[in-house]
Scaffold this motif. Structure first.
Motif, PDB file in Angstrom:
ATOM      1  N   ILE A   1       0.821  -1.202   0.000  1.00 48.11           N
ATOM      2  CA  ILE A   1       0.000   0.000   0.000  1.00 48.11           C
ATOM      3  C   ILE A   1       0.864   1.265   0.000  1.00 48.11           C
ATOM      4  N   GLU A   2       1.958   1.254   0.768  1.00 45.74           N
ATOM      5  CA  GLU A   2       2.812   2.440   0.825  1.00 45.74           C
ATOM      6  C   GLU A   2       3.819   2.483  -0.320  1.00 45.74           C
ATOM      7  N   PHE A   3       3.951   1.384  -1.054  1.00 47.71           N
ATOM      8  CA  PHE A   3       4.741   1.406  -2.283  1.00 47.71           C
ATOM      9  C   PHE A   3       3.957   2.125  -3.378  1.00 47.71           C
ATOM     10  N   MET A   4       2.625   1.990  -3.375  1.00 47.17           N
ATOM     11  CA  MET A   4       1.789   2.575  -4.431  1.00 47.17           C
ATOM     12  C   MET A   4       1.336   4.007  -4.135  1.00 47.17           C
ATOM     13  N   ARG A   5       1.045   4.312  -2.907  1.00 48.26           N
ATOM     14  CA  ARG A   5       0.416   5.591  -2.584  1.00 48.26           C
ATOM     15  C   ARG A   5       1.183   6.845  -3.032  1.00 48.26           C
ATOM     16  N   PRO A   6       2.518   6.849  -3.064  1.00 49.31           N
ATOM     17  CA  PRO A   6       3.211   8.074  -3.469  1.00 49.31           C
ATOM     18  C   PRO A   6       2.982   8.498  -4.920  1.00 49.31           C
ATOM     19  N   TRP A   7       2.509   7.590  -5.792  1.00 52.22           N
ATOM     20  CA  TRP A   7       2.451   7.934  -7.218  1.00 52.22           C
ATOM     21  C   TRP A   7       1.113   7.652  -7.897  1.00 52.22           C
ATOM     22  N   THR A   8       0.167   6.969  -7.238  1.00 49.96           N
ATOM     23  CA  THR A   8      -1.074   6.585  -7.931  1.00 49.96           C
ATOM     24  C   THR A   8      -1.936   7.780  -8.331  1.00 49.96           C
ATOM     25  N   ASP A   9      -1.867   8.863  -7.592  1.00 50.32           N
ATOM     26  CA  ASP A   9      -2.690  10.027  -7.927  1.00 50.32           C
ATOM     27  C   ASP A   9      -2.234  10.650  -9.239  1.00 50.32           C
ATOM     28  N   ARG A  10      -0.925  10.863  -9.388  1.00 49.53           N
ATOM     29  CA  ARG A  10      -0.446  11.511 -10.610  1.00 49.53           C
ATOM     30  C   ARG A  10      -0.460  10.577 -11.812  1.00 49.53           C
ATOM     31  N   VAL A  11      -0.433   9.282 -11.597  1.00 47.74           N
ATOM     32  CA  VAL A  11      -0.417   8.332 -12.715  1.00 47.74           C
ATOM     33  C   VAL A  11      -1.824   7.899 -13.103  1.00 47.74           C
ATOM     34  N   TYR A  12      -2.670   7.586 -12.119  1.00 48.17           N
ATOM     35  CA  TYR A  12      -4.011   7.061 -12.375  1.00 48.17           C
ATOM     36  C   TYR A  12      -5.141   8.024 -12.001  1.00 48.17           C
ATOM     37  N   GLY A  13      -4.823   9.079 -11.263  1.00 49.30           N
ATOM     38  CA  GLY A  13      -5.891   9.927 -10.742  1.00 49.30           C
ATOM     39  C   GLY A  13      -6.592   9.307  -9.557  1.00 49.30           C
ATOM     40  N   ILE A  14      -5.930   8.364  -8.895  1.00 49.09           N
ATOM     41  CA  ILE A  14      -6.484   7.701  -7.715  1.00 49.09           C
ATOM     42  C   ILE A  14      -5.693   8.173  -6.497  1.00 49.09           C
ATOM     43  N   PRO A  15      -6.302   8.958  -5.599  1.00 48.34           N
ATOM     44  CA  PRO A  15      -5.577   9.505  -4.455  1.00 48.34           C
ATOM     45  C   PRO A  15      -5.191   8.419  -3.457  1.00 48.34           C
TER      46      PRO A  15
ATOM     47  N   GLU B   1      -5.795   7.841  -0.385  1.00 48.70           N
ATOM     48  CA  GLU B   1      -6.832   7.302   0.498  1.00 48.70           C
ATOM     49  C   GLU B   1      -7.735   6.303  -0.216  1.00 48.70           C
ATOM     50  N   GLN B   2      -7.605   6.175  -1.543  1.00 47.20           N
ATOM     51  CA  GLN B   2      -8.382   5.212  -2.305  1.00 47.20           C
ATOM     52  C   GLN B   2      -7.509   4.061  -2.825  1.00 47.20           C
ATOM     53  N   VAL B   3      -6.404   3.821  -2.126  1.00 43.39           N
ATOM     54  CA  VAL B   3      -5.507   2.720  -2.455  1.00 43.39           C
ATOM     55  C   VAL B   3      -5.549   1.699  -1.328  1.00 43.39           C
ATOM     56  N   ILE B   4      -5.828   0.449  -1.690  1.00 45.43           N
ATOM     57  CA  ILE B   4      -5.851  -0.667  -0.745  1.00 45.43           C
ATOM     58  C   ILE B   4      -4.771  -1.644  -1.182  1.00 45.43           C
ATOM     59  N   GLY B   5      -3.956  -2.108  -0.239  1.00 45.63           N
ATOM     60  CA  GLY B   5      -2.880  -3.020  -0.597  1.00 45.63           C
ATOM     61  C   GLY B   5      -2.346  -3.763   0.599  1.00 45.63           C
ATOM     62  N   SER B   6      -1.350  -4.598   0.352  1.00 48.36           N
ATOM     63  CA  SER B   6      -0.688  -5.324   1.437  1.00 48.36           C
ATOM     64  C   SER B   6       0.116  -4.335   2.278  1.00 48.36           C
ATOM     65  N   SER B   7       0.378  -4.697   3.525  1.00 55.80           N
ATOM     66  CA  SER B   7       1.069  -3.759   4.409  1.00 55.80           C
ATOM     67  C   SER B   7       1.938  -4.492   5.419  1.00 55.80           C
ATOM     68  N   ILE B   8       2.936  -3.765   5.920  1.00 56.03           N
ATOM     69  CA  ILE B   8       3.703  -4.245   7.052  1.00 56.03           C
ATOM     70  C   ILE B   8       3.253  -3.457   8.283  1.00 56.03           C
ATOM     71  N   LYS B   9       3.618  -3.935   9.464  1.00 55.03           N
ATOM     72  CA  LYS B   9       3.194  -3.268  10.687  1.00 55.03           C
ATOM     73  C   LYS B   9       3.946  -1.957  10.879  1.00 55.03           C
ATOM     74  N   THR B  10       3.272  -1.015  11.508  1.00 54.76           N
ATOM     75  CA  THR B  10       3.872   0.288  11.804  1.00 54.76           C
ATOM     76  C   THR B  10       3.553   0.665  13.245  1.00 54.76           C
ATOM     77  N   ARG B  11       4.301   1.636  13.750  1.00 55.37           N
ATOM     78  CA  ARG B  11       3.984   2.153  15.085  1.00 55.37           C
ATOM     79  C   ARG B  11       4.304   3.644  15.133  1.00 55.37           C
ATOM     80  N   PHE B  12       3.612   4.332  16.024  1.00 53.01           N
ATOM     81  CA  PHE B  12       3.829   5.754  16.232  1.00 53.01           C
ATOM     82  C   PHE B  12       4.995   5.952  17.193  1.00 53.01           C
ATOM     83  N   GLU B  13       5.885   6.892  16.862  1.00 51.36           N
ATOM     84  CA  GLU B  13       7.019   7.205  17.730  1.00 51.36           C
ATOM     85  C   GLU B  13       7.274   8.707  17.709  1.00 51.36           C
ATOM     86  N   MET B  14       7.753   9.217  18.838  1.00 57.74           N
ATOM     87  CA  MET B  14       8.270  10.583  18.893  1.00 57.74           C
ATOM     88  C   MET B  14       9.777  10.484  18.726  1.00 57.74           C
TER      89      MET B  14
END
Length: 332
Positions: A191-205, A207-220
């Motif tokens: 999902i984060e591999f696609m999100r940086p470029w799908t809007d300019r290539v496909y017109g799909i922002p 928030e409208q991209v669904i994909g596989s993901s790895i775990k993340t966490r919030f940190e300061m």
């Protein structure tokens, strides 16, 4: 999809304004599609669900269309684009990790030994993802992805991967949106591999991209709030995972689904095998001269069970060689 692709291994974006200024401004909203039953099935479905007062009218809020990415919107041969990214990232990081020369699966990547790489299986891929996709913030990963796509070239076409998108599908996306549809990507890719470029290539922002993901966490970090990427799989958006991912992200059942492989079977079933007007479409790669020809025996984008299911469920099957006048935007 990336996990399955590795296990099966044998031994600059074009602006949308260049592609289509406005679907409604064209006499033919799908000019790269040859006339025939395939094109007619699309336009007939859209006409029926947008006809106010008609028996098949669907309110705009419910006009949801989901698209697979690899092999449906852009090229997936000779390997998934994200897998090419993984291999290139390992090579780029190798000088900082001299021990990789003798350690699998890194040794296989650096030596171009695809058989040994395949033998490393899912565990090996997890190691590669750990060093190429994790250990950084989401913003850092987005920059790495964007920088790679700006310089990487497809081994056959010698063009950026973001130019190897299918012109007929770009027109279809624009046509659907011009008729009140909301278009989403539902891909086995990251999902984060696609999100940086799908809007300019496909017109799909993003928030409208669904994909596989790895775990993340919030940190300061040094007083700055960050989302940090961890080397652990969170969700695989492929096969039975696609309907689950779509339901979690959208909260509505789509009325149209577009795919090209067995990885899209469950998405097509969930979208079309229910009440009301529904539409399913499979892109069948049949043009070895202009792109690639593959289906039941392919290591990437295998189309076997879904091809059989298309006949039973009356899904539209695109024959790329027959139905598309051109494949890529840059083609004559």
């Amino acid at each position: 999809m990336l996990l399955k692709g590795l296990a099966a291994l044998p031994a600059l974006a074009i602006p949308l304004s260049f592609i289509v200024s406005s679907a409604s401004a064209q006499t033919d909203a799908l000019p790269s599609w040859n006339e025939g039953p395939t094109k007619a099935s699309i336009t007939d479905f859209v006409s029926r669900v947008t006809a106010q007062g008609g028996p098949d009218f669907v309110a705009p809020a419910e006009r949801i269309a989901v698209f697979d990415n690899d092999g449906t919107l852009w090229v997936e041969q000779p390997m998934y684009v994200q897998l090419a990214f993984v291999l290139d990232r390992v090579k780029a990081l190798a000088p900082q990790n001299p021990g990789w020369k003798t350690k699998q699966p890194f040794k296989a990547v650096l030596g171009g030994d695809m058989r040994a790489l395949a033998a490393s299986g899912e565990q090996g891929l997890m190691q590669l993802i750990g060093v190429t996709h994790a250990g950084m913030t989401s913003e850092e990963f987005a920059k790495i992805t964007t920088d790679w796509l700006a310089t990487a070239r497809h081994p056959r076409f010698r063009r950026p991967y973001t130019e190897l998108v299918y012109q007929p599908m770009l027109e279809l996306l624009a046509y659907l949106r011009a008729n009140g549809f909301k278009t989403y990507i539902a891909s086995g890719g990251g999902i984060e591999f696609m999100r940086p470029w799908t809007d300019r290539v496909y017109g799909i922002p993003p928030e409208q991209v669904i994909g596989s993901s790895i775990k993340t966490r919030f940190e300061m970090r040094d007083g700055s709030p960050e989302i940090f990427r961890l080397p652990q799989i969170n969700f695989i958006d492929d096969t039975v995972g696609k309907p689950v991912g779509i339901n979690q992200h959208i909260g509505r059942r789509p009325i149209a689904a577009f795919g090209n492989s067995d990885g899209d079977l469950e998405m097509l079933q969930w979208t079309t095998l229910s009440g009301g007007p529904r539409f399913g479409l499979i892109v069948h790669h049949t043009d070895a001269e202009r792109e690639y020809a593959y289906d039941r025996n392919s290591h990437f984008g295998k189309l076997d069970k879904a091809l059989d299911a298309a006949g039973v469920n009356k899904w539209t099957v695109v024959d790329m060689k027959r139905d598309w006048k051109k494949i890529f935007p840059f083609a004559e």
